[in-house]
Motif scaffolding. Structure first.
Motif, PDB file in Angstrom:
ATOM      1  N   LEU A  88     -32.945  -5.723  19.493  1.00 28.35           N
ATOM      2  CA  LEU A  88     -31.802  -6.472  19.111  1.00 28.35           C
ATOM      3  C   LEU A  88     -31.607  -7.881  19.284  1.00 28.35           C
ATOM      4  O   LEU A  88     -31.992  -8.368  20.409  1.00 28.35           O
ATOM      5  CB  LEU A  88     -30.502  -5.885  19.946  1.00 28.35           C
ATOM      6  N   ALA A  89     -31.449  -8.790  18.186  1.00 24.58           N
ATOM      7  CA  ALA A  89     -31.105 -10.259  18.348  1.00 24.58           C
ATOM      8  C   ALA A  89     -30.406 -10.788  17.505  1.00 24.58           C
ATOM      9  O   ALA A  89     -30.274 -10.412  16.247  1.00 24.58           O
ATOM     10  CB  ALA A  89     -32.793 -10.761  18.281  1.00 24.58           C
ATOM     11  N   ASP A  90     -29.578 -11.531  17.816  1.00 18.19           N
ATOM     12  CA  ASP A  90     -28.438 -12.366  17.008  1.00 18.19           C
ATOM     13  C   ASP A  90     -27.892 -11.283  15.857  1.00 18.19           C
ATOM     14  O   ASP A  90     -27.779 -11.611  14.720  1.00 18.19           O
ATOM     15  CB  ASP A  90     -29.047 -13.182  16.219  1.00 18.19           C
ATOM     16  N   GLN A  91     -27.256 -10.328  16.487  1.00 18.54           N
ATOM     17  CA  GLN A  91     -26.472  -9.218  15.638  1.00 18.54           C
ATOM     18  C   GLN A  91     -27.317  -8.540  14.543  1.00 18.54           C
ATOM     19  O   GLN A  91     -26.682  -8.223  13.600  1.00 18.54           O
ATOM     20  CB  GLN A  91     -25.256 -10.081  14.957  1.00 18.54           C
ATOM     21  N   THR A  92     -28.556  -8.424  14.595  1.00 18.71           N
ATOM     22  CA  THR A  92     -29.536  -7.778  13.803  1.00 18.71           C
ATOM     23  C   THR A  92     -30.363  -6.969  14.912  1.00 18.71           C
ATOM     24  O   THR A  92     -30.664  -7.231  15.792  1.00 18.71           O
ATOM     25  CB  THR A  92     -30.397  -8.754  13.004  1.00 18.71           C
ATOM     26  N   HIS A 117     -27.852   6.235   5.639  1.00 13.83           N
ATOM     27  CA  HIS A 117     -26.863   6.364   6.481  1.00 13.83           C
ATOM     28  C   HIS A 117     -26.913   5.753   7.814  1.00 13.83           C
ATOM     29  O   HIS A 117     -25.909   5.307   8.314  1.00 13.83           O
ATOM     30  CB  HIS A 117     -26.888   7.871   6.840  1.00 13.83           C
ATOM     31  N   VAL A 118     -27.952   5.822   8.515  1.00  8.90           N
ATOM     32  CA  VAL A 118     -28.095   4.912   9.912  1.00  8.90           C
ATOM     33  C   VAL A 118     -27.432   3.829   9.928  1.00  8.90           C
ATOM     34  O   VAL A 118     -26.670   3.083  10.846  1.00  8.90           O
ATOM     35  CB  VAL A 118     -29.489   5.066  10.423  1.00  8.90           C
ATOM     36  N   PRO A 119     -28.042   2.777   8.881  1.00 10.99           N
ATOM     37  CA  PRO A 119     -27.937   1.130   9.019  1.00 10.99           C
ATOM     38  C   PRO A 119     -26.219   1.047   8.582  1.00 10.99           C
ATOM     39  O   PRO A 119     -25.561   0.334   9.197  1.00 10.99           O
ATOM     40  CB  PRO A 119     -28.669   0.677   7.905  1.00 10.99           C
ATOM     41  N   LYS A 120     -25.638   2.048   7.583  1.00 16.45           N
ATOM     42  CA  LYS A 120     -24.339   1.945   7.553  1.00 16.45           C
ATOM     43  C   LYS A 120     -23.175   2.316   8.654  1.00 16.45           C
ATOM     44  O   LYS A 120     -22.642   1.371   8.962  1.00 16.45           O
ATOM     45  CB  LYS A 120     -24.002   2.743   6.466  1.00 16.45           C
ATOM     46  N   VAL A 130     -28.784  -3.747  10.506  1.00 15.26           N
ATOM     47  CA  VAL A 130     -30.084  -3.257  10.617  1.00 15.26           C
ATOM     48  C   VAL A 130     -30.777  -3.848   9.640  1.00 15.26           C
ATOM     49  O   VAL A 130     -30.484  -3.538   8.485  1.00 15.26           O
ATOM     50  CB  VAL A 130     -30.063  -1.698  10.523  1.00 15.26           C
ATOM     51  N   VAL A 131     -31.863  -4.432  10.074  1.00 16.79           N
ATOM     52  CA  VAL A 131     -32.898  -5.117   8.912  1.00 16.79           C
ATOM     53  C   VAL A 131     -34.225  -4.281   8.805  1.00 16.79           C
ATOM     54  O   VAL A 131     -34.749  -4.656   7.919  1.00 16.79           O
ATOM     55  CB  VAL A 131     -33.324  -6.435   9.459  1.00 16.79           C
TER      56      VAL A 131
END
Length: 161
Positions: A88-92, A117-120, A130-131
């Motif tokens: 996790l870094a800078d809200q991504t 589904h997971v990134p949503k 989620v990038v």
């Protein structure tokens, strides 16, 4: 008739009502501060969202599930996030996800469903984008295998001779 006895020709002014005006005292949108989402939150959301996908039998490999079971016994924590790794870094977030799938479920379709589904879910619940979502299929749950308390497959008992 005196002026005190005359009816008023001007209508009474309306009684002010309490309304939320941006910037007004007590408006919660004016409170400043920071918000931090911990990787453990993203792990939990990811684990729960992944388990919602039909065909996902368990998360993690057998070793990580065993470690999770020991951790659960020692700490009493029932949230098993074995098989979920989060950077996790800078809200991504970059997420690694290890899954055991059910026999007969197409791996490509299952992975597509996870990537939708997971990134949503992570974005809606944790507010983190989620990038990258890397999925490793660790095992296939075969028909006739029982599912243990940790969500993993246990082989059927040997047939008697």
């Amino acid at each position: 008739m005196t002026s005190a006895q005359r009816p008023s020709s001007t209508p009474a002014s309306p009684t002010p009502t309490a309304t939320s005006v941006p910037g007004a005292a007590g408006d919660p949108t004016t409170v400043e501060g920071t918000t931090e989402v911990l990787p453990s939150v993203v792990q939990k959301v990811t684990a729960f969202a992944a388990r919602e996908i039909p065909g996902v039998v368990a998360l993690g490999g057998s070793a990580s599930r065993a470690v999770g079971a020991v951790r659960q016994t020692l700490t009493g924590n029932t949230e098993n996030t074995a098989g979920v790794r989060v950077e996790l870094a800078d809200q991504t977030a970059r997420i690694g996800l290890d899954v055991e799938i059910e026999y007969g479920v197409g791996a490509r379709e299952l992975v597509r469903a996870l990537r939708r589904h997971v990134p949503k879910a992570v974005e809606e619940i944790a507010g983190v984008t989620v990038v990258e979502l890397n999925v490793v299929i660790t095992d296939v749950h075969l028909p006739g295998e029982a599912v243990d308390a940790d969500g993993g497959a246990t082989p059927p008992p040997p047939a008697s001779l």
